[in-house]
Scaffold this motif. Structure first.
Motif, short mmCIF file in Angstrom:
data_model
loop_
_atom_site.label_atom_id
_atom_site.label_comp_id
_atom_site.label_asym_id
_atom_site.label_seq_id
_atom_site.Cartn_x
_atom_site.Cartn_y
_atom_site.Cartn_z
N HIS A 91 3.55 15.07 62.61
CA HIS A 91 4.29 14.08 62.08
C HIS A 91 5.41 13.71 62.94
CE1 HIS A 91 3.10 14.59 57.88
NE2 HIS A 91 3.02 15.88 58.14
N LYS A 92 5.51 14.43 64.10
CA LYS A 92 6.77 14.22 65.02
C LYS A 92 6.30 13.31 66.12
CE LYS A 92 9.71 18.20 63.86
NZ LYS A 92 10.56 19.19 64.22
N GLY A 93 5.04 13.03 66.38
CA GLY A 93 4.84 12.23 67.51
C GLY A 93 4.97 12.78 68.89
N THR A 94 5.08 12.16 70.09
CA THR A 94 5.18 12.77 71.25
C THR A 94 6.47 13.17 71.86
OG1 THR A 94 5.47 10.52 72.07
CG2 THR A 94 3.14 11.24 72.07
N ALA A 95 7.56 12.99 71.05
CA ALA A 95 8.93 13.46 71.18
C ALA A 95 8.81 14.96 71.60
CB ALA A 95 9.73 12.85 70.40
N GLN A 96 8.44 15.87 70.56
CA GLN A 96 8.32 16.93 70.87
C GLN A 96 7.46 17.65 71.82
OE1 GLN A 96 5.70 18.71 67.41
NE2 GLN A 96 4.84 16.74 67.54
N LEU A 97 6.14 16.98 72.44
CA LEU A 97 5.70 17.07 73.58
C LEU A 97 6.47 16.80 75.02
CD1 LEU A 97 2.13 15.68 72.21
CD2 LEU A 97 2.88 18.15 72.38
N ASP A 98 7.10 15.77 75.00
CA ASP A 98 8.04 15.33 75.91
C ASP A 98 8.98 16.51 76.20
OD1 ASP A 98 6.94 12.79 76.55
OD2 ASP A 98 8.18 11.82 75.31
N HIS A 99 9.57 17.00 75.14
CA HIS A 99 10.68 17.97 75.19
C HIS A 99 9.89 19.19 75.78
CE1 HIS A 99 14.16 20.47 74.42
NE2 HIS A 99 13.46 21.10 73.76
N TYR A 100 8.75 19.48 75.29
CA TYR A 100 8.02 20.84 76.02
C TYR A 100 7.71 20.68 77.25
CZ TYR A 100 4.45 24.53 75.91
OH TYR A 100 3.74 25.59 76.14
N ILE A 101 7.15 19.62 77.71
CA ILE A 101 6.80 19.37 79.15
C ILE A 101 7.96 19.29 79.97
CG2 ILE A 101 5.75 17.64 80.57
CD1 ILE A 101 3.86 16.82 78.19
N GLN A 102 9.00 18.76 79.61
CA GLN A 102 10.29 18.60 80.55
C GLN A 102 10.96 19.83 80.91
OE1 GLN A 102 12.23 15.12 79.46
NE2 GLN A 102 10.52 13.82 79.67
#
Length: 135
Positions: free
Chosen positions: A123-134
């Motif tokens: 449900h959260k889209g790519t924002a959570q992935l951006d945070h994890y990757i960075q």
């Protein structure tokens, strides 16, 4: 008293550096799907067609495409017991429950060996992935 403290300190140090102690207590890896590289873990499933299924699969595909663009390698879970081996030697064990719905069947777990695994919320889209990757 100082001699006893010194001997105790040396004994603790030797015990901590004893490689055979680590072998005796290591995890039996045969029971786990071991993941040690930068990847995302997913389950294979063949859901019945429905509007909800189509939207969940679309969200999942968008997130997987995003992870592929960031050089994460896909890894289909071969077992429900996962062992993530981090670069620092720590291991994280995750037991995947039997999926109860399409959302659970679509679970994605992202793993970078420098970090702990991340359960992706579709449900959260790519924002959570951006945070994890960075991070």
């Amino acid at each position: 008293m100082n001699k006893i403290l010194s001997l105790l300190t040396i004994a603790v140090g030797l015990f901590a550096c004893n490689p055979s102690r680590n072998d005796e207590h290591s995890t039996d890896r045969s029971a786990y799907d071991v993941i040690s590289e930068k990847s995302y873990v997913y389950r294979e499933f063949k859901p019945a067609a429905s509007p909800l299924t189509d939207s969940v699969l679309q969200l999942r595909k968008q997130l997987i495409d995003y992870l592929d663009q960031h050089q994460f390698k896909g890894h289909m879970a071969g077992k429900d017991s996962l062992l993530f081996h981090r670069a620092n030697g720590q291991e994280v064990i995750i037991e995947l429950p039997t999926p109860q719905d399409i959302w659970e069947q679509s679970t994605i777990i992202v793993f970078d060996p420098q970090k702990n695994p991340l359960f992706v919320n579709l449900h959260k889209g790519t924002a959570q992935l951006d945070h994890y990757i960075q991070k």
